[in-house]
Enzyme design. Structure first.
Site: not given
Length: 227
Positions: A141-142
């Site tokens: 996600v990052e």
């Protein structure tokens, strides 16, 4: 129709075709043989019965052998394809099932990222007592597993760290990011929602709002990782 069924269907059609050819040849052979057996002796002597019979028998044998070979090939191909399909299904299952931790389902990462930095993630998970699935999902996600990505706010690396040296180094980044995440998990007594909210928006905002901040970015962040 899945790949296995397609192969089986195709092979069945070939099998049927070969079977019909063998059947036709065998029927022709039987008919002609009976005709020769019922032919009067005088006519038999005038005809080379043995030569005709051998030719028919050879054709029947060729059709029969083709039938057997196609049957064996179809069975072998079907077994191989089934095995391959089973492996693919197992692999897909491994990358599509959620991991539940502290009653929170952690979403799986995409198949193309599976296995990346696995040793570093495993080491950090064991060191800080954080599930590997959580570290993987946070990384996806990052940064989508890109160690060189930097946000407009200055967050850098796999786990998008704001501070520290060597943040683009995968080993340093994963270790520091997991350590930070572990500290939030401990701070909020295992409440993964609050820990992730603190990781995304900062513990100050979690304290200020008495829970998950009402920021759309933070709320979307949580739904991308758990739930």
């Amino acid at each position: 129709m899945n790949p296995v069924e397609q192969v089986i269907s195709a092979r069945q059609a070939e099998f049927q075709s070969a079977f019909q050819a063998a059947k036709q040849s065998a029927t022709t052979f039987e008919t002609k043989l009976n005709e020769r057996l019922n032919t009067p002796t005088t006519q038999t002597k005038a005809t080379n019965i043995q030569t005709v019979t051998d030719a028919e028998l050879a054709r029947a044998r060729e059709a029969y052998e083709a039938l057997i070979n196609k049957s064996e090939t179809a069975e072998s191909t079907s077994t191989t394809t089934s095995s391959s399909s089973a492996k693919t299904e197992a692999s897909t299952k491994a990358t599509t099932e959620s991991t539940v931790w502290n009653n929170y389902p952690i979403k799986p990462i995409s198949a193309e990222n599976e296995g990346k930095y696995s040793e570093l993630i495993k080491a950090a998970a064991e060191k800080y007592d954080v599930p590997e699935a959580l570290i993987k999902r946070v990384i996806q996600v990052e940064s989508n597993f890109n160690p060189n990505v930097t946000s407009s706010a200055g967050a850098t690396g796999l786990m998008q760290l704001m501070y520290g040296s060597n943040r683009t180094n995968p080993a340093t980044n994963i270790d520091s990011g997991t350590k930070q995440l572990a500290s939030y998990i401990k701070k909020y007594d295992g409440d993964l929602k609050l820990a992730l909210a603190a990781y995304n928006a900062g513990p100050g905002n979690v304290h200020k709002y008495g829970g998950v901040p009402p920021f759309k970015e933070t709320q979307n962040y949580l739904t991308k990782i758990i739930g």
